[in-house]
Design an enzyme around this catalytic site. Structure first.
Site, PDB file in Angstrom:
ATOM      1  N   LYS A  99       0.810  -1.223   0.000  1.00 55.49           N
ATOM      2  CA  LYS A  99       0.000   0.000   0.000  1.00 55.49           C
ATOM      3  C   LYS A  99       0.847   1.279   0.000  1.00 55.49           C
ATOM      4  O   LYS A  99       0.458   2.294  -0.554  1.00 55.49           O
ATOM      5  CB  LYS A  99      -0.931   0.014   1.223  1.00 55.49           C
ATOM      6  CG  LYS A  99      -1.963  -1.106   1.255  1.00 55.49           C
ATOM      7  CD  LYS A  99      -3.206  -0.712   0.518  1.00 55.49           C
ATOM      8  CE  LYS A  99      -4.348  -1.702   0.516  1.00 55.49           C
ATOM      9  NZ  LYS A  99      -4.268  -2.967   1.156  1.00 55.49           N
ATOM     10  N   GLU A 121      -9.943   6.301   2.783  1.00 56.51           N
ATOM     11  CA  GLU A 121     -10.814   5.295   3.370  1.00 56.51           C
ATOM     12  C   GLU A 121      -9.941   4.123   3.795  1.00 56.51           C
ATOM     13  O   GLU A 121      -8.844   3.946   3.275  1.00 56.51           O
ATOM     14  CB  GLU A 121     -11.832   4.809   2.333  1.00 56.51           C
ATOM     15  CG  GLU A 121     -11.305   3.755   1.350  1.00 56.51           C
ATOM     16  CD  GLU A 121     -10.145   4.193   0.460  1.00 56.51           C
ATOM     17  OE1 GLU A 121     -10.011   5.406   0.214  1.00 56.51           O
ATOM     18  OE2 GLU A 121      -9.358   3.311   0.023  1.00 56.51           O
ATOM     19  N   SER A 386       2.059  -9.777  -0.741  1.00 63.05           N
ATOM     20  CA  SER A 386       1.642  -8.369  -0.658  1.00 63.05           C
ATOM     21  C   SER A 386       1.853  -7.724   0.702  1.00 63.05           C
ATOM     22  O   SER A 386       1.973  -6.511   0.795  1.00 63.05           O
ATOM     23  CB  SER A 386       0.177  -8.235  -1.074  1.00 63.05           C
ATOM     24  OG  SER A 386      -0.649  -9.072  -0.290  1.00 63.05           O
TER      25      SER A 386
HETATM   26  C1  LIG Z   1      -5.132  -4.132   1.001  1.00 60.40           C
HETATM   27  C2  LIG Z   1      -4.388  -5.388   0.858  1.00 60.40           C
HETATM   28  C3  LIG Z   1      -4.653  -6.318  -0.167  1.00 60.40           C
HETATM   29  C4  LIG Z   1      -5.760  -6.162  -1.152  1.00 60.40           C
HETATM   30  O1  LIG Z   1      -5.777  -5.015  -1.898  1.00 60.40           O
HETATM   31  P1  LIG Z   1      -5.378  -4.973  -3.444  1.00 60.40           P
HETATM   32  O2  LIG Z   1      -5.701  -3.585  -3.846  1.00 60.40           O
HETATM   33  O3  LIG Z   1      -6.205  -6.003  -4.146  1.00 60.40           O
HETATM   34  O4  LIG Z   1      -3.936  -5.292  -3.515  1.00 60.40           O
HETATM   35  C5  LIG Z   1      -3.853  -7.435  -0.282  1.00 60.40           C
HETATM   36  N1  LIG Z   1      -2.858  -7.672   0.590  1.00 60.40           N
HETATM   37  C6  LIG Z   1      -2.571  -6.826   1.609  1.00 60.40           C
HETATM   38  C7  LIG Z   1      -1.459  -7.152   2.533  1.00 60.40           C
HETATM   39  C8  LIG Z   1      -3.329  -5.662   1.772  1.00 60.40           C
HETATM   40  O5  LIG Z   1      -3.039  -4.826   2.786  1.00 60.40           O
END
Ligand SMILES: *Cc1c(COP(=O)(O)O)cnc(C)c1O
Length: 398
Positions: A99, A121, A386
């Site tokens: 993020k 948000e 992620s």
């Molecule tokens: C917010 C988040 C996601 C999902 O959001 P995308 O916009 O689809 O990437 C996935 N993994 C983590 C660790 C997140 O914080």
């Protein structure tokens, strides 16, 4: 000018798209917002071409976020699956997920525009924390809108945002979750057009899907260079989890035109493919106008949005990116639903065999890799990790 080799600083690919991904995308907002957003797009296109912007963006990615994130050869997971797996380590970024890549890019945009206040948000709180962090970094006032129910589930992140100096505004409307937080933020934005809305995923009206996709594309640009260094060739498969779609498009966009590469995304399947018990928007949704854009969304028989459900708060959203909506129709990317149970198993597995506690969102991608790649001995794959799982450790699934 300082550059990272992997960033094509003058990338203007997105221009031909102009907010439309086939029939998806667009700007379904009240007229006041339409003119603000059109202006934002024009400024975005100009600002990202300037060397002052690129220099600052790259400097912060390197020295504040800690990029490039490593591409890690995951030996024991590879042995477990019977196929060669690399993990793109977005979990190692400052604040713990991908993020921050987008938050850094957008705060610079906000600064160049001269915004007096940042609004955002948040669902799980990861984007709220990333935004509060960059607002603190630039000394800009920050308000984060959050559903009251989510705030109770994610107390640690609420405390982090407050510690960083942000004001957290709880909404009790609707189901008091992410969708309601987006509505509250959009409402505030309409009334306070001098604020800058720092949107956290590849969703919402044009130009946000373009902006977020651009700032996350650093993931795939790095990964391409790293896999070529490690293996001397491109991967056979890419896998990422998908909520709104930002980490997935971040990894995928650099590889979309390499037709030999198979691309997969894991949706939050929740308790199974039943409306009300799932967040698998691309598997179970219909093309609809939802929160400012035309994309797949989870709806009931009257085409009203329904609540999404997934154990992973970051995947728990009834809408999805318009670009992913097109990639689904074109079958360029294959979207699979991964259940809570499968994600929890992968979460535990990666923790004990690699010493990496993944975010429960990212564990969905690991679970999908385990299912799809079993004994594909001669294939090489990249999983986008992620985020990290510290935020998930006080959950009831242990
Ligand atoms: C917010 C988040 C996601 C999902 O959001 P995308 O916009 O689809 O990437 C996935 N993994 C983590 C660790 C997140 O914080």
């Amino acid at each position: 000018m300082e550059t990272l080799e992997y960033i094509e600083t003058k990338n203007t690919d997105f221009e031909s798209i102009n907010g439309n991904y086939g029939k998806y995308g667009g700007m379904y907002v009240p007229p006041v917002l339409e003119s603000i957003l059109k202006e934002l797009y024009e400024k975005f296109k100009i600002i990202i071409q300037t060397s002052s912007f690129q220099e600052e963006y790259i400097r912060l990615l390197k020295t504040y976020v800690g990029r490039p994130s490593p591409l890690y050869y995951s030996k024991r997971l590879s042995e477990h699956i019977g196929s060669k797996i690399y993990l793109k380590r977005e979990d190692l970024n400052h604040t713990g997920s991908h993020k921050i890549n987008n938050a850094i890019g957008q705060i610079l945009l906000a600064k160049h525009i001269g915004a007096e206040e940042i609004i955002a948000e948040t669902g799980a709180g990861q984007h709220g924390v990333a935004t509060a962090t960059v607002a603190a970094l630039f000394g800009i006032k920050c308000k984060v809108f959050m559903g009251k129910v989510d705030s109770e589930r994610q107390k640690m992140n609420v405390d982090r945002m407050k510690m960083l100096g942000a004001e957290v505004i709880l909404t009790k409307n609707g189901t008091a979750t992410l969708k309601d937080a987006v509505d509250a933020a959009l409402e505030y934005y309409i009334q306070n057009p001098n604020s800058y809305y720092l949107l956290g995923s590849q969703v919402g009206p044009h130009p946000y899907p373009t902006i977020v996709g651009y700032f996350q594309s650093v993931i795939g640009k790095e990964a391409k260079k790293q896999i070529l260094e490690a293996e001397g060739k491109l991967p056979d498969n890419l896998i990422a989890c998908i909520g709104g779609g930002s980490n997935a498009i971040g990894l995928f966009s650099e590889f979309l035109y390499d037709e030999n590469i198979q691309i997969y995304a894991a949706e939050g399947g929740g308790e199974g493919l039943i409306i009300g018990k799932t967040a698998a928007t691309l598997n179970m949704g219909k093309p609809t106008i939802f929160q400012g854009t035309f994309s797949y969304a989870l709806v009931d028989e009257n085409n009203e949005p329904v609540e999404a459900y997934s154990i992973a708060a970051g995947l728990d959203y009834p809408g999805v990116s318009p670009q992913h909506s097109l990639l689904k129709d074109e079958q360029r990317v294959k979207y699979h639903a991964v259940t809570d149970k499968e994600a929890i198993e992968a979460f535990k597995l990666l923790s004990v065999i690699e010493g990496i506690i993944p975010a429960i969102e990212s564990a969905h991608a690991v679970a999908l890799a385990i299912k799809l790649l079993k004994d594909k001995k001669n294939e090489i794959s990249i999983i986008n990790l992620s985020g990290r799982g510290d935020k998930d450790l006080d959950r009831e699934f242990f």
